[in-house]
Design a protein around this motif. Sequence first.
Motif, mmCIF file in Angstrom:
data_model
loop_
_atom_site.group_PDB
_atom_site.id
_atom_site.type_symbol
_atom_site.label_atom_id
_atom_site.label_comp_id
_atom_site.label_asym_id
_atom_site.label_seq_id
_atom_site.Cartn_x
_atom_site.Cartn_y
_atom_site.Cartn_z
ATOM 1 N N GLY A 190 7.170 -33.110 -18.226
ATOM 2 C CA GLY A 190 6.240 -31.932 -18.749
ATOM 3 C C GLY A 190 5.923 -32.014 -20.406
ATOM 4 O O GLY A 190 5.129 -31.321 -20.804
ATOM 5 N N ASP A 191 6.320 -32.893 -21.029
ATOM 6 C CA ASP A 191 5.945 -33.134 -22.463
ATOM 7 C C ASP A 191 5.208 -34.328 -22.342
ATOM 8 O O ASP A 191 5.702 -35.330 -22.375
ATOM 9 C CB ASP A 191 7.182 -33.325 -23.322
ATOM 10 N N LEU A 223 0.753 -31.928 -25.120
ATOM 11 C CA LEU A 223 1.025 -30.783 -24.490
ATOM 12 C C LEU A 223 2.503 -30.646 -24.010
ATOM 13 O O LEU A 223 3.013 -31.678 -23.478
ATOM 14 C CB LEU A 223 -0.128 -30.472 -23.338
ATOM 15 N N ALA A 224 3.285 -29.449 -24.591
ATOM 16 C CA ALA A 224 4.433 -29.474 -24.041
ATOM 17 C C ALA A 224 4.791 -27.988 -23.454
ATOM 18 O O ALA A 224 4.167 -27.113 -23.679
ATOM 19 C CB ALA A 224 5.576 -29.581 -25.047
ATOM 20 N N THR A 225 5.729 -27.955 -22.393
ATOM 21 C CA THR A 225 5.902 -26.646 -21.850
ATOM 22 C C THR A 225 7.323 -26.362 -21.875
ATOM 23 O O THR A 225 8.116 -27.347 -21.672
ATOM 24 C CB THR A 225 5.223 -26.668 -20.402
ATOM 25 N N SER A 258 3.519 -23.015 -23.302
ATOM 26 C CA SER A 258 2.993 -24.184 -23.449
ATOM 27 C C SER A 258 2.196 -24.224 -24.804
ATOM 28 O O SER A 258 1.755 -23.194 -25.255
ATOM 29 C CB SER A 258 1.774 -24.609 -22.560
ATOM 30 N N ILE B 153 1.384 -33.025 -14.809
ATOM 31 C CA ILE B 153 1.999 -31.857 -14.843
ATOM 32 C C ILE B 153 2.606 -31.561 -15.981
ATOM 33 O O ILE B 153 3.674 -32.328 -16.231
ATOM 34 C CB ILE B 153 2.773 -31.821 -13.599
ATOM 35 N N SER B 154 2.334 -30.530 -16.768
ATOM 36 C CA SER B 154 3.446 -29.997 -17.887
ATOM 37 C C SER B 154 4.168 -28.714 -17.008
ATOM 38 O O SER B 154 3.541 -27.991 -16.328
ATOM 39 C CB SER B 154 2.638 -29.602 -18.867
ATOM 40 N N GLY B 155 5.410 -28.613 -17.289
ATOM 41 C CA GLY B 155 6.101 -27.356 -17.077
ATOM 42 C C GLY B 155 7.808 -27.482 -17.602
ATOM 43 O O GLY B 155 7.845 -28.373 -18.059
ATOM 44 N N ALA B 156 8.589 -26.803 -16.918
ATOM 45 C CA ALA B 156 9.948 -26.926 -17.402
ATOM 46 C C ALA B 156 10.315 -28.373 -17.024
ATOM 47 O O ALA B 156 9.995 -28.827 -15.760
ATOM 48 C CB ALA B 156 10.680 -25.794 -16.691
ATOM 49 N N THR B 157 11.384 -28.734 -17.456
ATOM 50 C CA THR B 157 11.943 -30.049 -17.348
ATOM 51 C C THR B 157 12.870 -30.121 -16.191
ATOM 52 O O THR B 157 13.536 -29.101 -16.002
ATOM 53 C CB THR B 157 12.774 -30.259 -18.594
#
Lengths: 294, 181
Positions: A190-191, A223-225, A258, B153-157
Amino acid sequence: MTGKKRLARCRPLLGTYVDITLQGDFTNAQLIELSQLGFAAIEHIQQLMSFHSSKSELTHINRYAHLEPQLISALTFELLQQALQISELSQGLFDVTVGSALVQHRALPNHGFYEPKHSFGMNEYANWQAIQLQSDAIFFSQPLQIDLGGIAKGFAVDKAFDAIQHATDKLTSEANSSKTDINICINAGGDLRMSHWQQQTVGIRHPKQPQQLLPITLKNTALATSAGYFLADSRLTENAGIYSPKTHTPVRDNRSYSVFANNCMLADALTKVIALMENPAPLLTALNAEALII
Amino acid sequence: MSLNRRLFNKSLLLGSTLAFLPVRYAHAKTYLTIEQAQQLIWGATALTPAPLELSPVQQKAIEQASKVRVRNAKINAWKTADNGWFIVDQVIGKHENIDLAVGLTAEGKVNGIEIITYRETYGFEIQNPKWRMQFHGKNHTTPLKLDGNIINISGATLSCAHVTDGINRLTHTWNLVLKAL
């Protein structure tokens, strides 16, 4: 001309799935070689900075740096220097010394040398100001536990990205060709960072239905979340995506934070800051970053 | 009907419903073919297919040593001339279902791990009409194609702990079974 070739690999690293996708006018062997360099950079950072490993440089620092200054690698030094700058800019809302509280909450393992506190009192923990960096060494003015979980993934993505970019430039200069373009995309759980990010769409998971993806156009290369929705099944008990270094408690608001920035380390760290800061807009503007809270 | 009987019926019904619901994938990505994974882990070294099936006794021993459940007795294995191994395995996590390739040296050391296919599994949630409704009526101009438009996809790890467990199971499989072959 070899034509545009594509290689997508995914390996379990940094506690998550790391995806490196490369595309360009290179041979398969060259793309493999470039991807190896990216994964090697990430593995190197994992070896140095893992909180979970009893043999990492970070664990050595956490064990001894309050007793006397400890020599540290250039990479760890570089990351800590950046982390301390973000701590200063965010008035301590980003703080790598949150490791002690995370061990206390059993969200991180205790390697046996850390004495858990009897309560979660606010003044019982050291903060980032207790970290002193001197040329190539680190010293803690009081015992503390650094956890780089909020920044090292982004940093690792950047280092892998730079390694691939640098090697690509070298390949093309050796071949005496005009600079060949390579399309790099690295996603560490996600990062993510993308070389050709303009007009690219990514999916951001909906925090209440993580399988649902909200399509978002990228606003910068990284982009990181951060969010807590995948942590319920973790083996360590107390879990949340984000901890407050001020109150030493987890943030449990079911939101997803994000950040778009010009590097992934900064994006990664700022996700925690925007979750905790009342008005993060000036800081985001100053750092040329943008936020998206779902 | 006694309370116990009713509870029993209810759980039976729930169990059977789950058993017949097909697993759907909310997101899937194929990274490598088996041949590509072989090349990444073993380079030009020749691999010979060496599939095998674990006996119930072997399965139990591996489960006890690794503390990981052995879901499949069949092992998709290949061997090098020098007793190195290449294994294609499947790992099922809470959110993900993964095919992976693992290389093991003649000494039983892991010399490569490559994810072949990554799938996110949302077995019965996707069957729920309320949940499916959320896919529709979103005011986005681009249609949401899970495997087409969006590949990142970006999101919680998401933790890779289940893959780590799977590799642990395979190193114990080597120690208890493959080493002697």
